[in-house]
Design a protein around this motif. Structure first.
Motif, PDB file in Angstrom:
ATOM      1  N   PHE A 108       0.763  -1.208   0.071  1.00 37.67           N
ATOM      2  CA  PHE A 108      -0.065  -0.152  -0.033  1.00 37.67           C
ATOM      3  C   PHE A 108       0.924   1.337   0.060  1.00 37.67           C
ATOM      4  CE2 PHE A 108      -3.236  -2.964   1.042  1.00 37.67           C
ATOM      5  CZ  PHE A 108      -4.620  -2.280   0.880  1.00 37.67           C
ATOM      6  N   ASN A 109       1.885   1.121  -0.810  1.00 35.44           N
ATOM      7  CA  ASN A 109       2.920   2.417  -0.667  1.00 35.44           C
ATOM      8  C   ASN A 109       3.294   2.683  -1.989  1.00 35.44           C
ATOM      9  OD1 ASN A 109       5.257   4.055  -0.461  1.00 35.44           O
ATOM     10  ND2 ASN A 109       6.165   2.634   1.387  1.00 35.44           N
ATOM     11  N   PRO A 110       2.800   3.776  -2.415  1.00 36.66           N
ATOM     12  CA  PRO A 110       3.002   4.357  -4.014  1.00 36.66           C
ATOM     13  C   PRO A 110       4.692   4.530  -4.149  1.00 36.66           C
ATOM     14  CG  PRO A 110       0.989   5.179  -3.138  1.00 36.66           C
ATOM     15  CD  PRO A 110       1.648   4.518  -2.063  1.00 36.66           C
ATOM     16  N   GLU A 111       4.988   4.917  -3.281  1.00 41.95           N
ATOM     17  CA  GLU A 111       6.543   5.322  -3.355  1.00 41.95           C
ATOM     18  C   GLU A 111       7.478   4.102  -3.731  1.00 41.95           C
ATOM     19  OE1 GLU A 111       7.967   7.277   0.114  1.00 41.95           O
ATOM     20  OE2 GLU A 111       6.502   9.080  -0.188  1.00 41.95           O
ATOM     21  N   LEU A 112       6.908   3.163  -3.042  1.00 38.54           N
ATOM     22  CA  LEU A 112       7.666   1.688  -3.310  1.00 38.54           C
ATOM     23  C   LEU A 112       7.313   1.326  -4.777  1.00 38.54           C
ATOM     24  CD1 LEU A 112       7.531  -0.261  -0.150  1.00 38.54           C
ATOM     25  CD2 LEU A 112       9.676   0.704  -1.205  1.00 38.54           C
ATOM     26  N   SER A 113       6.030   1.530  -5.257  1.00 41.44           N
ATOM     27  CA  SER A 113       5.640   1.213  -6.487  1.00 41.44           C
ATOM     28  C   SER A 113       6.457   1.963  -7.752  1.00 41.44           C
ATOM     29  CB  SER A 113       4.265   1.520  -6.817  1.00 41.44           C
ATOM     30  OG  SER A 113       3.864   1.223  -8.121  1.00 41.44           O
ATOM     31  N   TYR A 114       6.748   3.151  -7.325  1.00 40.93           N
ATOM     32  CA  TYR A 114       7.742   4.105  -8.150  1.00 40.93           C
ATOM     33  C   TYR A 114       9.128   3.599  -8.051  1.00 40.93           C
ATOM     34  CZ  TYR A 114      10.810   7.560  -9.605  1.00 40.93           C
ATOM     35  OH  TYR A 114      11.876   8.430 -10.201  1.00 40.93           O
ATOM     36  N   LYS A 115       9.641   3.030  -7.019  1.00 40.65           N
ATOM     37  CA  LYS A 115      11.105   2.447  -7.011  1.00 40.65           C
ATOM     38  C   LYS A 115      11.230   1.180  -7.839  1.00 40.65           C
ATOM     39  CE  LYS A 115      12.835   4.037  -2.674  1.00 40.65           C
ATOM     40  NZ  LYS A 115      13.297   3.865  -1.094  1.00 40.65           N
ATOM     41  N   TYR A 116      10.188   0.291  -7.638  1.00 38.38           N
ATOM     42  CA  TYR A 116       9.843  -0.792  -8.224  1.00 38.38           C
ATOM     43  C   TYR A 116       9.952  -0.464  -9.750  1.00 38.38           C
ATOM     44  CZ  TYR A 116       7.776  -5.692  -9.245  1.00 38.38           C
ATOM     45  OH  TYR A 116       7.751  -6.833  -9.427  1.00 38.38           O
ATOM     46  N   LYS A 161      -4.111   3.358  -7.641  1.00 40.42           N
ATOM     47  CA  LYS A 161      -3.076   4.366  -7.075  1.00 40.42           C
ATOM     48  C   LYS A 161      -1.536   3.474  -7.168  1.00 40.42           C
ATOM     49  CE  LYS A 161      -5.654   7.601  -5.703  1.00 40.42           C
ATOM     50  NZ  LYS A 161      -5.270   9.155  -6.365  1.00 40.42           N
ATOM     51  N   MET A 162      -1.671   2.155  -7.372  1.00 46.38           N
ATOM     52  CA  MET A 162      -0.181   1.479  -7.241  1.00 46.38           C
ATOM     53  C   MET A 162       0.284   1.633  -8.774  1.00 46.38           C
ATOM     54  SD  MET A 162       0.611   1.059  -4.093  1.00 46.38           S
ATOM     55  CE  MET A 162       1.797  -0.108  -4.113  1.00 46.38           C
ATOM     56  N   VAL A 163      -0.518   1.479  -9.623  1.00 47.97           N
ATOM     57  CA  VAL A 163      -0.079   1.229 -11.028  1.00 47.97           C
ATOM     58  C   VAL A 163       0.811   2.453 -11.614  1.00 47.97           C
ATOM     59  CG1 VAL A 163      -2.252   2.064 -12.292  1.00 47.97           C
ATOM     60  CG2 VAL A 163      -0.630   0.330 -13.394  1.00 47.97           C
ATOM     61  N   VAL A 164       0.051   3.686 -11.386  1.00 47.83           N
ATOM     62  CA  VAL A 164       0.605   5.096 -11.790  1.00 47.83           C
ATOM     63  C   VAL A 164       2.040   5.216 -11.421  1.00 47.83           C
ATOM     64  CG1 VAL A 164       0.172   7.656 -12.012  1.00 47.83           C
ATOM     65  CG2 VAL A 164      -1.701   6.005 -11.944  1.00 47.83           C
ATOM     66  N   PRO A 165       2.508   5.134 -10.286  1.00 49.67           N
ATOM     67  CA  PRO A 165       3.831   5.460 -10.168  1.00 49.67           C
ATOM     68  C   PRO A 165       4.876   4.328 -10.819  1.00 49.67           C
ATOM     69  CG  PRO A 165       2.797   4.778  -7.932  1.00 49.67           C
ATOM     70  CD  PRO A 165       1.749   5.196  -9.039  1.00 49.67           C
ATOM     71  N   TYR A 166       4.349   3.217 -10.726  1.00 50.69           N
ATOM     72  CA  TYR A 166       5.035   2.043 -11.228  1.00 50.69           C
ATOM     73  C   TYR A 166       5.229   2.538 -12.985  1.00 50.69           C
ATOM     74  CZ  TYR A 166       6.115  -2.875 -12.976  1.00 50.69           C
ATOM     75  OH  TYR A 166       6.662  -4.081 -13.589  1.00 50.69           O
ATOM     76  N   ILE A 167       4.277   2.940 -13.672  1.00 45.90           N
ATOM     77  CA  ILE A 167       4.512   3.218 -14.935  1.00 45.90           C
ATOM     78  C   ILE A 167       5.477   4.501 -15.076  1.00 45.90           C
ATOM     79  CG2 ILE A 167       3.500   4.514 -16.899  1.00 45.90           C
ATOM     80  CD1 ILE A 167       0.629   3.065 -15.659  1.00 45.90           C
ATOM     81  N   ASP A 348      18.679  -4.097  -3.337  1.00 47.56           N
ATOM     82  CA  ASP A 348      18.082  -3.510  -2.329  1.00 47.56           C
ATOM     83  C   ASP A 348      16.411  -2.892  -2.337  1.00 47.56           C
ATOM     84  OD1 ASP A 348      20.395  -3.635  -0.963  1.00 47.56           O
ATOM     85  OD2 ASP A 348      20.958  -1.560  -1.532  1.00 47.56           O
ATOM     86  N   VAL A 349      16.286  -2.487  -3.561  1.00 49.52           N
ATOM     87  CA  VAL A 349      14.685  -2.247  -3.797  1.00 49.52           C
ATOM     88  C   VAL A 349      13.818  -3.483  -3.606  1.00 49.52           C
ATOM     89  CG1 VAL A 349      13.030  -1.553  -5.602  1.00 49.52           C
ATOM     90  CG2 VAL A 349      15.150  -0.079  -5.185  1.00 49.52           C
ATOM     91  N   ALA A 350      14.318  -4.694  -4.339  1.00 49.67           N
ATOM     92  CA  ALA A 350      13.466  -5.995  -4.198  1.00 49.67           C
ATOM     93  C   ALA A 350      13.379  -6.363  -2.845  1.00 49.67           C
ATOM     94  CB  ALA A 350      14.321  -6.871  -4.891  1.00 49.67           C
ATOM     95  N   ARG A 351      14.454  -6.156  -1.964  1.00 53.43           N
ATOM     96  CA  ARG A 351      14.309  -6.483  -0.796  1.00 53.43           C
ATOM     97  C   ARG A 351      13.175  -5.785   0.220  1.00 53.43           C
ATOM     98  NH1 ARG A 351      19.619  -8.450   3.175  1.00 53.43           N
ATOM     99  NH2 ARG A 351      18.470  -8.970   4.919  1.00 53.43           N
ATOM    100  N   GLU A 352      13.624  -4.347   0.127  1.00 56.53           N
ATOM    101  CA  GLU A 352      12.504  -3.576   0.649  1.00 56.53           C
ATOM    102  C   GLU A 352      11.115  -3.588   0.362  1.00 56.53           C
ATOM    103  OE1 GLU A 352      12.004   1.467   1.320  1.00 56.53           O
ATOM    104  OE2 GLU A 352      13.141   0.547  -0.288  1.00 56.53           O
ATOM    105  N   ILE A 353      10.834  -3.871  -1.035  1.00 53.90           N
ATOM    106  CA  ILE A 353       9.393  -4.260  -1.367  1.00 53.90           C
ATOM    107  C   ILE A 353       8.907  -5.542  -0.400  1.00 53.90           C
ATOM    108  CG2 ILE A 353       7.993  -4.747  -3.275  1.00 53.90           C
ATOM    109  CD1 ILE A 353       9.947  -2.927  -4.806  1.00 53.90           C
ATOM    110  N   ALA A 354       9.840  -6.600  -0.473  1.00 55.97           N
ATOM    111  CA  ALA A 354       9.480  -7.858   0.056  1.00 55.97           C
ATOM    112  C   ALA A 354       9.170  -7.583   1.453  1.00 55.97           C
ATOM    113  CB  ALA A 354      10.661  -8.724  -0.301  1.00 55.97           C
ATOM    114  N   GLN A 355      10.076  -6.846   2.026  1.00 54.05           N
ATOM    115  CA  GLN A 355       9.715  -6.501   3.547  1.00 54.05           C
ATOM    116  C   GLN A 355       8.756  -6.008   3.730  1.00 54.05           C
ATOM    117  OE1 GLN A 355      13.243  -4.166   4.273  1.00 54.05           O
ATOM    118  NE2 GLN A 355      14.613  -5.776   5.012  1.00 54.05           N
ATOM    119  N   GLU A 356       8.076  -5.013   3.039  1.00 52.52           N
ATOM    120  CA  GLU A 356       6.973  -4.146   3.627  1.00 52.52           C
ATOM    121  C   GLU A 356       5.629  -4.721   2.909  1.00 52.52           C
ATOM    122  OE1 GLU A 356       5.857   0.628   3.024  1.00 52.52           O
ATOM    123  OE2 GLU A 356       8.004  -0.051   3.609  1.00 52.52           O
TER     124      GLU A 356
END
Length: 727
Positions: A108-116, A161-167, A348-356
């Motif tokens: 539920f974190n759009p900031e992580l979606s952008y990092k992804y 809300k999660m798809v937009v920052p990923y794009i 690190d990004v992969a691990r942070e998303i997995a943790q959260e």
């Protein structure tokens, strides 16, 4: 003048004259028009269909490049052979595997979606890909859907809300995201032909919003059509879905790419909005002339129809215009970055998303976290403790540079403990489109598991689903709601000899839990990619406080799920047609409105600390349609550990002229707090977002009257209800 044009065009293509980054969309369109004038009909058509499994032709004589595509949403797929589905066996195509999109949604974190998006976009760019085939935003309608793990849950607002920052993250790299599968591909069983019937309200309120957000907020450059039919027309060339909604109403200016083999008719493909046809015939040039690329629907068959006057050539020009626009944004933009691959930053990004994204579902007597400094004997039981989950699953398969298994992560973090391991059960090897039974003896595996369970202070059962056919895998759906491969029976036997047992559940779907009252703790850990074991150990040890929340509802039994409560015509259909009889009541909307208690609610997830939400209020009590509702509250971490909590705002129309759900998610915010810390937060909801889709006027309608704003930490755990009036 003609020679001058070629000099200018050549200068553009080799980079002497900068392209897209320095030019307005108007000047880009002028360039595109000039290029189209130079193309023959054959060259135009070549740009509209595949030349290999994952590429389409350019125009070499004008320096127009090919377009190269790659799966998938969780990492850049290994290179595939030119004409068939075998691997090309490159030695330099190993990638970073990112967590599955169910895990991303659970943050539920759009900031992580952008990092992804940024990280996977960098990997796609380094691999010289122009289109990344993802992310997926189809709605979680049934827990049997084999492809749910690739999507972002059951709620259209969350997915939007999660798809937009990923794009945004992907496309910053000059790589087009390709949002899929447009639309209603919500099951794999019979996906290639099933005709979906549903109300206009369900279409617009549940299944279209994430795609609309991708276009209008994400400015996505490409979209992939779905395999299935909608109201009798295939989705990849559907007059209503593509021409009217996508390209006219939403003003999508990108490219519609067919799913592989999802084109069925030349005239419809030409007239109903398909731009690039991929995968028709499956075997390219290797099988027969019937499957050769020149015989694709948008190739020679369309050429004959144009030459016979049945279709105007301007139809093809429109497709080429879109394709060239995509090129100016990607492989003909000389300002795009170079990308990077398998960097520590990506791990690190992969691990942070997995943790959260890991969701703590149960934690009786604070079973978790486990103190790494205390010497214990821990029995880690389950095939999923060691099985690679980046392999299999269909088109989302990955060739990752490394994948830390749960067992490996636990052994590393709990080095002071004695770690015992037994498979306990075996699923057999991975194979697309078929099930290969395991050759291992089930009784022997169970005996070994019981043996080490007796010796251990605690048992961590690492079970769930995997990426095999009829599990979490493209191509077909699950056959049962229960855990496969005898896991329920094995767990029953383990609990007889060691009641100090917890579950580490690896899956992209809800499962039945007949043992839930007997186990001490349950962690839903998804498919976590390269850093899976490290992230799991981070949570189990308490190095990271869990903060994931469920992006879909876990029903107690399958019949409690809305799609399954109306019989076979609702799921999976009768083989020809399927009716979405639950209408707009999908997921928690169904459970809450019908008062059906879920096993675990949408938005639910535990923490190792406690939070208190107080002083909830709105900026006023009466609103107009153009207003924005500002909801404020205080949140305090009252526990002993730092942690994150998710504030969720649901809305209910108290007296509506049509059926509306008891709750609809309209806002959320994740907050990080140290022990004892308090923060004031604000969540804004545009009043227009309270509207429903009026299927009589075919437009959104906001009714005046009273609305409830329900603030909580899941769809079931509502802490405060505030009423407002809309005039």
């Amino acid at each position: 003048m003609k020679n001058l044009f070629f000099i200018i065009l050549l200068s553009i293509l080799i980079g002497t004259i900068p392209l897209f980054a320095q030019n307005s969309s108007e000047s880009m369109d002028q360039k595109i028009e000039e290029i189209i004038k130079q193309l023959s009909l054959k060259e135009k058509l070549d740009m509209c269909h595949a030349q290999s499994k994952f590429s389409s032709k350019g125009v070499p004589r004008l320096g127009i490049p090919e377009i190269w595509m790659s799966d998938g949403p969780h990492g850049v797929r290994a290179e595939i052979a030119w004409d068939d589905w075998s691997h090309a066996n490159w030695t330099n195509d190993s990638c970073t595997a990112f967590p599955a999109l169910t895990c991303l949604a659970a943050t539920f974190n759009p900031e992580l979606s952008y990092k992804y998006g940024k990280a996977i976009g960098e990997e796609a760019r380094y691999r010289k890909k122009d289109i990344l085939l993802g992310p997926g935003v189809n709605i979680y309608r049934t827990p049997l859907n084999g492809r749910n793990f690739e999507y972002m849950g059951e709620d259209p607002y969350l997915a939007s809300k999660m798809v937009v920052p990923y794009i945004h993250g992907v496309q910053e790299n000059g790589v087009a995201a390709c949002v899929k599968h447009y639309v209603l591909n919500n099951q794999e069983h019979w996906r290639d032909h099933i005709n979906v019937e549903l109300s206009d309200r369900a279409l617009y309120e549940i299944y279209l919003p994430a795609f609309k957000a991708a276009v209008q907020e994400g400015n996505v450059w490409s979209i992939m059509g779905a395999y299935n039919q909608y109201r009798g027309q295939y989705c990849c060339h559907n007059e209503l879905l593509v021409n009217k909604i996508l390209k006219r109403d939403w003003e999508f200016d990108g490219v519609l790419v067919t799913d592989w083999g999802a084109t069925h008719d030349t005239k419809q493909a030409a007239l109903y909005g398909l731009d690039i046809e991929m995968g028709t015939g499956t075997d390219g040039l290797t099988s027969s002339s019937k499957n050769a690329y020149d015989n694709y629907y948008l190739a020679n068959p369309l050429r004959k129809m144009i030459e016979n006057g049945e279709i105007d050539e301007s139809v093809v020009d429109e497709k080429v215009k879109r394709i060239l626009r995509l090129m100016f944004r990607t492989n003909m933009d000389n300002s795009r970055p170079f990308g990077s691959m398998n960097s520590q930053e990506h791990f690190d990004v992969a691990r942070e998303i997995a943790q959260e994204g890991i969701v703590l579902l149960k934690n009786e007597n604070n079973f978790f976290p486990i103190d790494p400094e205390t010497t214990k004997t821990i029995a880690v039981i389950g095939e999923n403790a060691t099985r690679m989950m980046t392999i299999g699953g269909g088109s989302s398969e990955l060739k990752t540079i490394h994948e830390i298994s749960p067992l490996e992560g636990i052994q590393k973090r709990f080095a002071n403990a004695k770690i015992l391991h037994a498979m306990g059960y075996s699923s057999g090897p991975s194979a697309y489109g078929r099930v290969i039974p395991s050759k291992l003896n089930a009784d022997s595996l169970q005996s070994e598991a019981i043996k080490i369970a007796k010796q251990a202070d605690m048992v961590l059962f690492v079970g769930g689903l995997n990426k095999n056919h009829h599990q979490d895998c493209e191509g077909d759906d699950r056959l049962q709601f229960s855990l496969p491969f005898g896991q329920d029976e094995l767990l029953s036997e383990i609990l007889k000899v060691n009641q100090n047992t917890a579950i580490v559940l690896v899956s992209g779907n809800a499962v039945k839990m007949p043992w839930i009252s007997k186990v001490k703790a349950i962690a839903q850990v998804w498919y976590l990619g390269s850093e899976a074991g490290n992230a799991i150990a981070d949570i189990l040890s308490g190095d990271v406080n869990p903060s994931g929340k469920l992006p879909f509802t876990f029903p107690v039994k399958l019949e409690d799920n809305a799609a399954h409560s109306f019989g076979e015509i609702s799921y999976p259909g009768d083989g020809v047609n399927q009716e979405y009889k639950e209408d707009i009541l999908v997921g928690y909307r169904w459970h809450d409105t019908k008062n059906i208690k879920p096993l675990f609610a949408f938005g639910y997830g535990l923490s190792y600390t406690d939070f208190e939400i107080t002083n909830v209020k709105t900026d006023k009590k009466i609103y107009q349609e153009e207003d924005v509702i500002s909801i404020t509250c205080e949140i305090k971490n009252t526990g002993n550990l730092s942690g994150k909590e998710l504030i969720q705002v649901y809305v209910n129309d108290v007296k509506s002229s049509v059926l509306r759900p008891l709750k609809e998610l309209k806002g959320f915010k994740k907050v990080s707090l140290n022990s004892g810390e308090s923060k004031s937060i604000q969540i804004d909801i545009p009043v227009k977002d309270l509207a429903f889709f009026d299927d009589k006027k075919m437009n959104w309608k906001l009714e005046t009257g009273q609305f409830k704003l329900m603030i909580g930490t899941s769809s079931k755990n509502i802490i405060n209800t505030t009423k407002i009036d809309v005039e």
